[in-house]
Design an enzyme around this catalytic site. Structure first.
Site, PDB file in Angstrom:
ATOM      1  CD  GLU A  76       4.109   4.722  19.042  1.00 26.65           C
ATOM      2  OE1 GLU A  76       4.803   4.376  20.015  1.00 26.65           O
ATOM      3  OE2 GLU A  76       4.551   4.754  17.873  1.00 26.65           O
ATOM      4  CE  LYS A 134       4.948   1.169  11.371  1.00 29.54           C
ATOM      5  NZ  LYS A 134       4.165   0.999  10.129  1.00 29.54           N
ATOM      6  CB  SER A 146       7.302  -0.060   3.572  1.00 30.09           C
ATOM      7  OG  SER A 146       5.998   0.287   3.150  1.00 30.09           O
TER       8      SER A 146
HETATM    9  C1  LIG Z   1       3.658   1.936   9.354  1.00 32.86           C
HETATM   10  C2  LIG Z   1       3.899   1.680   7.902  1.00 32.86           C
HETATM   11  C3  LIG Z   1       4.360   2.686   7.038  1.00 32.86           C
HETATM   12  C4  LIG Z   1       4.558   4.107   7.452  1.00 32.86           C
HETATM   13  O1  LIG Z   1       5.485   4.323   8.445  1.00 32.86           O
HETATM   14  P1  LIG Z   1       6.928   4.959   8.183  1.00 32.86           P
HETATM   15  O2  LIG Z   1       7.425   5.253   9.535  1.00 32.86           O
HETATM   16  O3  LIG Z   1       6.715   6.195   7.344  1.00 32.86           O
HETATM   17  O4  LIG Z   1       7.717   3.960   7.461  1.00 32.86           O
HETATM   18  C5  LIG Z   1       4.635   2.348   5.721  1.00 32.86           C
HETATM   19  N1  LIG Z   1       4.429   1.096   5.262  1.00 32.86           N
HETATM   20  C6  LIG Z   1       3.969   0.106   6.050  1.00 32.86           C
HETATM   21  C7  LIG Z   1       3.777  -1.252   5.471  1.00 32.86           C
HETATM   22  C8  LIG Z   1       3.691   0.363   7.405  1.00 32.86           C
HETATM   23  O5  LIG Z   1       3.232  -0.641   8.182  1.00 32.86           O
END
Ligand SMILES: *Cc1c(COP(=O)(O)O)cnc(C)c1O
Length: 414
Positions: A106, A84, A374
């Site tokens: 948000e 993020k 992610s």
């Molecule tokens: C917020 C988040 C997501 C999901 O958000 P996307 O916009 O689909 O990437 C996925 N993995 C993590 C670690 C997150 O914090």
């Protein structure tokens, strides 16, 4: 680039938001051609975020799963623990270039709020984060972190007091203060130009993967990412979208089952419908009257009723395959990669891990399956511990409360 992806996307907003959105689009397009902006962004990515993030070969997972070579893009090693920050830094730097001094955002679980608060602290911007009152109560570790970074967390008391209401409140604030304020939206959705802008800032992930694979002569068979709003997946897929290969796979939250309210499967679920919500047309979980349905997932980051419009279009065309992963399969993937590779996935990312575990055998051993991790799983200890070691966790919490109550004087003196 007219803000549409086939029939999805667009800019379905009240008149007051048209001008700020149009100005943002112009400023973004200018910035992406400004080499000094791009150089500054590159240096921040390198020195502050910690890019590039590693592409890790997972030997034990490869042997145990049989089939494709398993690689993991360790995006969770980015500063603040997830992808993020790529978007938050990009948008905050853009806001600064536009002369805005105040940032709003948000947040649902708090991950995007945390990334934005950190980016504002780094760039010297004032930060207000809108967060549903219910989420403020549930997500205290992230609220604490945002406040440490100097942000004001504003609890939202309207509607269901969760993410959807926080988005509405942020839009209202922006409509009232467009000249001083930039709204950092947290995923590749919302009205144009956000889906394009967020994808561009997140595409650093995919571009690094492309280069890492070229340098190491890795042949990609499939790329797998989890899909909440869709920012990590669309950024990861970006350099490959207009090619026929590799397979691109998005893993949605299957929650505890297929019924309404049990999951957040916007592409594969049986309550999935076309709709227009919060400024854009896409696939949503909606009831027959077009109202957003409740969602459920063990991972707070995948628990949203809509998906980014570009992914909705790519799902319809078949370029991106969608699959749904149950809570218990995601937990199993957390265990599998922790034990066999020493890598702790965030619960969101573990949905991608679980999807990769299912398809590894379909892909020949001279090709790679690349999982986008992610985020890292440190943040999930409050969710995984009650599942993996319930008794010990309860006892720990009881002891902690007693300890804190007995040390009131000490804490007051600090
Ligand atoms: C917020 C988040 C997501 C999901 O958000 P996307 O916009 O689909 O990437 C996925 N993995 C993590 C670690 C997150 O914090």
């Amino acid at each position: 680039m007219n803000g549409f992806f086939d029939e999805y996307g667009g800019k379905y907003v009240a008149e007051v938001l048209r001008r700020p959105l149009d100005e943002l689009e112009v400023a973004f397009n200018e910035a992406m051609k400004d080499t000094s902006f791009l150089e500054e962004l590159d240096i921040i990515r390198r020195d502050y975020i910690g890019r590039e993030t590693p592409l890790y070969f997972a030997p034990t997972a490869t042997r145990l799963l049989g089939g494709a070579q398993i690689y993991i893009k360790l995006e969770g090693l980015a500063n603040t623990g997830a992808h993020k920050i790529n978007n938050a830094i990009g948008q905050c730097l853009l806001a600064k270039r536009m002369g805005k001094k105040r940032i709003i955002a948000e947040t649902g679980a708090g991950q995007h709020g945390l990334a934005t608060a950190a980016a504002c602290a780094k760039l010297g911007l004032d930060c207000t984060v809108y967060m549903g009152e219910v989420d403020v109560r549930r997500q205290q570790p992230n609220v604490a972190a945002m406040e440490l970074y100097g942000a004001t967390v504003h609890p939202v008391t309207s509607g269901s007091r969760t993410l959807k209401d926080a988005v509405n409140e942020a839009m209202r604030d922006w409509a009232a203060n467009p000249d001083t304020t930039h709204y950092v939206l947290g995923s590749a959705l919302g009205p144009a130009p956000y889906p394009d802008m967020v994808r561009e800032f997140q595409s650093v992930i995919g571009r690094e993967v492309e280069k890492q694979c070229r340098d190491r002569n890795i042949q990609i068979g499939a790329m797998v990412a989890c899909v909440g709003g869709g920012s990590n997946s669309i950024g990861f897929f970006e350099p490959f979208i207009n090619k026929k290969e590799p397979r691109l796979i998005g893993a949605e939250a299957g929650g505890i089952g297929p019924d309404v309210g049990q999951n957040a499967s916007r592409m594969t679920g049986n309550a999935s419908r076309d709709g227009i919500l919060q400024g854009y047309k896409s696939r949503f979980l909606l009831d027959a009257d077009g109202q957003a349905l409740p969602t459920r997932s063990i991972s707070a980051g995948l628990d949203y009723c809509g998906i980014g419009p570009q992914l909705a279009a790519l799902g319809k065309s078949g370029r991106v395959e969608f699959t749904s992963v149950l809570d218990k399969e995601a937990l199993e993937a957390v265990r599998f990669f922790a034990k066999n590779e020493g890598i702790l996935f965030a619960l969101e990312s573990a949905h991608a891990g679980a999807a990769a575990m299912k398809i590894a055998k379909e892909i020949p051993s001279d090709k790679a399956v690349i999982i986008n991790m992610s985020g890292r799983g440190d943040k999930d200890v409050f969710i995984t511990s009650p599942v993996f070691r319930r008794e010990q966790w309860l006892s720990f919490l009881h002891t902690e409360i007693e300890r804190l109550e007995s040390q009131k004087d000490i804490h007051e003196a600090l």
